[in-house]
Scaffold this active site. Structure first.
Site, short mmCIF file in Angstrom:
data_model
loop_
_atom_site.label_atom_id
_atom_site.label_comp_id
_atom_site.label_asym_id
_atom_site.label_seq_id
_atom_site.Cartn_x
_atom_site.Cartn_y
_atom_site.Cartn_z
N GLY A 72 -71.21 -70.74 -18.64
CA GLY A 72 -70.01 -71.42 -18.39
C GLY A 72 -69.91 -72.67 -18.72
N GLU A 88 -66.97 -70.91 -24.22
CA GLU A 88 -68.16 -71.22 -23.53
C GLU A 88 -69.26 -70.02 -23.54
OE1 GLU A 88 -70.12 -73.57 -22.22
OE2 GLU A 88 -68.22 -75.26 -22.06
N PRO A 107 -64.40 -74.80 -5.13
CA PRO A 107 -64.50 -76.23 -5.39
C PRO A 107 -66.15 -76.53 -5.37
CG PRO A 107 -63.93 -75.72 -3.16
CD PRO A 107 -63.95 -74.44 -3.63
N ASP A 108 -66.44 -77.73 -6.18
CA ASP A 108 -67.85 -78.26 -5.92
C ASP A 108 -67.68 -79.68 -6.55
OD1 ASP A 108 -70.53 -78.07 -6.17
OD2 ASP A 108 -70.67 -76.95 -7.66
N GLU A 137 -82.65 -70.12 -22.42
CA GLU A 137 -83.27 -68.67 -22.05
C GLU A 137 -81.96 -67.91 -21.76
OE1 GLU A 137 -86.25 -65.71 -20.10
OE2 GLU A 137 -86.70 -68.03 -19.90
#
Length: 168
Positions: A72, A88, A107-108, A137
């Site tokens: 993402g 993405e 939310p972040d 990876e």
């Protein structure tokens, strides 16, 4: 209002005057320009293959380099959230995916910037994942053999991952 906006949006981009900080927005008294702060939208894509294994990406760069993360990233201004998730996935895995389900939102704060992460469960169209973009990876995991909580890069991704597992 999150401190990020007060610390980074000091001068009006239209006229160069100083912003006034109101409760829910920034305001330029000189030209009446307003900025309503909002989080940057980002996506988490939990990709499944035909064996119902889950793909996770090991981060190539800081923050949280070498920790497991969902596929993402940030949504571009000219695309929908779903289009950003699909783009993405393609950039980080080389795979086309189809979105099957919306998991939820969290939310972040990412590098000091408020974000809102929208998570999806997606199905891999082709099954060969090749690490690209910012993935060092890629690995397919059985749902009962996922990395430990402490190996997941972000609390927000861990929360969405756990919610995803319940929906699969």
């Amino acid at each position: 209002m999150h401190p990020f906006y007060n610390e980074n949006f000091i001068i009006c981009p239209r006229c160069g005057a100083s912003f006034s900080n109101l409760e829910d927005h920034l305001y330029c008294e000189a030209c009446q320009f307003k900025i309503y702060p909002h989080p940057s939208p980002a996506t988490s894509v939990f990709i499944l293959n035909d064996k119902d294994q889950l793909l996770l990406a090991k981060r190539k760069f800081e923050p949280q380099k070498d920790m497991w993360d969902s596929v993402g990233g940030f949504v571009n201004t000219d695309e929908s959230i779903e289009e950003g998730a699909i783009r993405e996935a393609k950039e980080e895995t080389g795979m086309d995916v189809t979105i099957e389900q919306t998991v939820g939102t969290v939310p972040d704060i990412y590098l000091g910037t408020p974000t809102i992460t929208i998570a999806y469960i997606a199905r891999a169209v082709n099954q060969t994942a090749i690490a690209g973009d910012d993935a060092a990876e890629l690995k397919w995991f059985e749902l009962d053999q996922l990395p430990s909580d402490s190996e997941i890069a972000f609390k927000s991704v861990l929360k969405l991952l756990k919610k995803s597992i319940k929906l699969i």
